[in-house]
Design a protein around this motif. Sequence first.
Motif, PDB file in Angstrom:
ATOM      1  N   GLY A  16       0.636  -0.962  -0.449  1.00  0.00           N
ATOM      2  CA  GLY A  16       0.202  -0.077   0.341  1.00  0.00           C
ATOM      3  C   GLY A  16       0.454   0.802   0.214  1.00  0.00           C
ATOM      4  O   GLY A  16       0.535   2.717   0.063  1.00  0.00           O
ATOM      5  N   SER A  60       3.206   0.523  -6.697  1.00  0.00           N
ATOM      6  CA  SER A  60       2.471  -0.196  -7.957  1.00  0.00           C
ATOM      7  C   SER A  60       1.694   0.992  -8.821  1.00  0.00           C
ATOM      8  O   SER A  60       1.805   1.364 -10.302  1.00  0.00           O
ATOM      9  CB  SER A  60       1.209  -1.320  -7.844  1.00  0.00           C
ATOM     10  OG  SER A  60       1.611  -2.176  -7.881  1.00  0.00           O
ATOM     11  N   THR A  61       2.071   1.840  -8.344  1.00  0.00           N
ATOM     12  CA  THR A  61       1.595   3.375  -8.626  1.00  0.00           C
ATOM     13  C   THR A  61       1.991   3.998  -9.238  1.00  0.00           C
ATOM     14  O   THR A  61       1.814   4.673 -10.016  1.00  0.00           O
ATOM     15  CB  THR A  61       0.403   3.786  -7.499  1.00  0.00           C
ATOM     16  OG1 THR A  61      -1.002   3.391  -6.729  1.00  0.00           O
ATOM     17  CG2 THR A  61      -0.443   5.658  -8.043  1.00  0.00           C
TER      18      THR A  61
END
Lengths: 482, 248, 437
Positions: B37, B41-42
């Motif tokens: 989180g 990946s963002t």
Amino acid sequence: MSKYTEDDLREELKTKEYEYGFYTDIESETFKKGLNEDVVRAISKKKNEPQWMTDWRLEAFRVWEQMEEPNWANVTYKKPNFQEIAYYSAPKPKKKLDSLDEVDPDLLETFKKLGISLEEQKRLANVAVDIVVDSVSVATTFKKTLGEKGIIFMPISEAIQEHPELVRKHLGTVVPTTDNFYAALNSAVFSDGSFCYIPKGVRCPMELSTYFRINEGGTGQFERTLVVADKGSYVSYLEGCTAPARDENQLHAAVVELIALDDAEIKYSTVQNWYPGDAEGSGGVFNFVTKRALCETNAKVSWTQVETGSAITWKYPSCILKGNNSVGEFYSIAVTNNYQQADTGTKMIHLGKNTKSTIISKGISAGKSQNSYRGLVHIGARAENARNFSQCDSLLMGNECGAHTFPYIETKNSSAQIEHEATTSKIGEEQLFYCNQRGIDTEKAIALIVNGFSKEVLNKLPMEFAVEAQKLLEISLEGSVG
Amino acid sequence: MLKIENLHASVEDRAILKGINLEVKPGEVHAIMGPNGAGKSTMASVIAGNESYEMTEGVIELEGVDLADLAPEERAHQGVFLSFQYPVEIPGVSVTNFIKTAINENRKAKGLGDMPAKDLLKKIREKSALLEIDRKFLSRSLNEGFSGGEKKRNEIFQMAMLEPKLAILDETDSGLDIDALRIVASGVNKLKSKDNAVIIITHYQRLLDYIKPDFVHVLYDGKIVKSGDASLALELEEKGYDWIKELV
Amino acid sequence: MELKEKLVASYVAFESGIDIHTDIHEIRTNALRHFEKLGFPSKKLEAWKYTSLNSVLKQDYSLFPDNEIAIELADVKKYFIHDIDTYKIVFIDGKYSSFLSETTHDGMDVCLLSAAFRKPKYKVIIENYFNKIAKQDNLTSLNTAFASEGAFIHIPKNVEVEKPIQIINFTTGAENATMLQPRNLIVVEQNAHVQIIERHQSLTSNSVLTNAVAEIYVDRHATVDYYKIQNDSIHASLVDNVFIEQQSNSVCSVHTFSFGGNITRNNLNFYQKGEHIDSILKGITIIEGKQHVDHNTLVHHIAPNCESHQDYKGIYNERSTGVFNGKVLVNKEAQKTNAYQKNNNILMSNRATINAKPQLEIFADDVKCSHGCTIGQLDSDALFYMQQRGIPKKEARALLMYAFANTVLESVKIPEVKKRITKIIANKLAVNMGFDL
Ligand SMILES: Nc1ncnc2c1ncn2[C@@H]1O[C@H](COP(=O)(O)OP(=O)(O)O)[C@@H](O)[C@H]1O
Ligand SMILES: [Mg+2]
């Protein structure tokens, strides 16, 4: 950041003109518009038909007069005025043609534009072609090669002259003149089409093919195809259709009858690309077609169709699985765009024991079009161990079109096994991004995904046709690597 | 080669990346680590141009070309390759057909014609051997029914085929058993040169045992909170991410 | 006289027994005209392609049975779910039985439609809800024309009804043949919660034809669980027309258990008027003899982000006929719809028939819709496996059939209903088993 969306693609699809929308200026002989018994008689006379044929037509006409045009399909259109149609049109220099050299050069040019150079096909594809422009068969290639095997492949008008006993025996046995409104009309006024007979035990060495084209304005096309595969024989039959762009609606009401006797197999493939009308929904061909096959013991019939054209499609290629162990298959891709409407599917009538059917239907809707699958699987009380598998998938592109599924399943036998599945989906954003990330733009990505979606059906087409079909689906070729 | 300055990005109006600075030079290997989180990946998606994410601030340049206004495929044409954490399935489209389309589209962008079938076949053979991929695998539908490991191996196979300038490997090691990990790592190593660069996103040291990073960055809550050399990865492995949380 | 003519002719007599100076009566009169025009449905109508009412329409029905036959509770107790406390609205030959009923006005209304029509305090509710979502089709119009009695349930905002409500229609068979037209109106307001169990039961072997209509309104965040137990005598036929309107975030489930009756036709219609709605339609049909059960469902997805789940299981013995005609309609605006429809059937006899028509009509592109329909047999390997372990064939078959139907039972929320259904199934399959699955 500019983004190529599905909307953009649709926009682009809209502006892509119908590629086959040209008109060949061939002098042609056309009957006056209108339909009555005299017209039916005149058509019969023009073709120099025997009395039984004239009577057959007249009977059909009388039945037709009593019938009403069906309106149960999920399509809306202005009903054609059957008195505003010319029921016969033939390219004029109409002497009998024995070789391609004698075909009107303009016509040959037409074929070239259609992407079907006869010579080339002859050489490369080993395909025997019968071409029906408007109402008349223009040339049948490869007659000799086929003749050696006893295979008859000729315009049905000639077959009525040359093989009357065969035609008379089978014509109307699968689709009776009284079957439905359009079939009755076709029976009364059909002017040509193809006839094919494969003798016992013969494997037809090449694909047989018919190209249909409506050229003349204000005419309807009513061709009749009859394929008889005698015991233990095999034939693969291809059918392609185009028409020039016109702002009027042209009527196409064909009948195809297939008869697969014991142990015979018929593969019948269609790429239908009649003019679909323009982006505003005006013009386009009304395609009201009756196709049906009769399967005797151990026989097999596969219908494969790629339907991209026509303003309205009303078509249900069916199999009557009469003989024990007979097999029926239906593979279909129907693409609708702009204001096109398609109501298509199949009927699998299981009557014999151990009969099997498979239905794979892929519907792709874009623009403001409506795409319906309508099918019937019927298992009769005596059809022990009947099996059916049906899969109907729809892909929607945009929010102004519709995808509909109307399967009818009727079972009267407890040993039947039927599985029907249907799904509806759209192209996923993640799939598009994945393709984009690998450098494939969105238009290409959509083509790729649509191709994948349709793959099970495209795979069923003979090579020569698969190529054309993919082109029609605006899909890049799947290569031979790998 | 890659220059990221003050990168901010959000999804559905929620800020995920909060000012990232990163420079990657040709020939370098960078590892990005960080808890679930964190935004790893963002970051990869934003570099690749996924439009689900809105880049609200900052600069992304590849070899001096501003990527911000480029579509994802244009970035790919510039040489950006993202090995997805979760590769999608495309039913009915074979691996071969897909890679062929991708290669030809990339060539088209460079003004080249389609790659001749012979050359393509040769290349496929070569690269599938490199990654020990069974040829049968290539005719299957893309990622459909693939195991986690097969999907990741397929991603690296595509990378080998496309020869990108900048490869971002997002948790390519997860789902791989130890043999597959070695195969994938040696594949990446063989593809590495002084002209290209690799960003490896991972939670674990184990991939970094095979592919030696020149730099290790720790991403936490949308920011790079610590950078160092390969030893930072080892330190992280030992102390866990809680240690990072204390740093912030 | 044909039943249609008889019904139309009886209207004057019907009017003499009710207050005709109301708005409702105008609705009735219009509905009668409509029915007069349409008549009874025939097989020519697509929606009735597989079900013919001809055989039941031939009877000479008494339309307004007026024998007041008393029923002893002891005789009919078995038709109730009696091991739990419930509200009860009971009708005998179409008339309210206060003796068998247990109604309430305490914080909610569980009472009679006739009372709601009469009392001024219900005027607004009746105006807002009566005959608002009922279709204008032939049989619904017929019911509307004669609508005078039935259950009226009104659950106000935030009320969680503490016990289920049972609605039972008994027919005594005092007349040779009886036709009933109960009309139910159920209004469940915001965030309220109610469970309803419904049953039609004939007590003799005289013919009965019931043409029922129910309108159910489920407001925002409300939950309604409805259970229909159809295990009537073989001489009773039922057309059950249900119309359900749901608002945002509501959940409504209808379970239909069809075991008895002669011809049973369930017209179950869901209209999703808001977002984030869940509609659940489930059914088990196990029939034999010449029984005929037809499930005709419609889920109309009108707004985005909603779901619907349909799961219908059927087992058909002897010469019975099953019909499943399920339609999912997704409007253009109803993006992100998830609609699932499943219909699985087992034919146990070569003389049984199943006709299925699972339809999807979809006008929105970003949706997930699927339907699956299967027709098959019990798994013979499983049967053999069980027999090999010593389970007799009959029991093994029963167990497999029960397992087949179990996906529907699983979601029944009232344990006593589940128990009752299980018992009926065991009886049906003539096995003495508890089915502890
Ligand atoms: N498409 C998305 N929609 C909503 N939230 C998202 C989306 N993608 C990522 N997020 C959120 O952004 C945060 C960072 O996610 P991600 O970049 O996947 O983390 P990492 O890869 O570091 O585990 C998480 O809180 C995640 O829930
Ligand atoms: Mg991640």
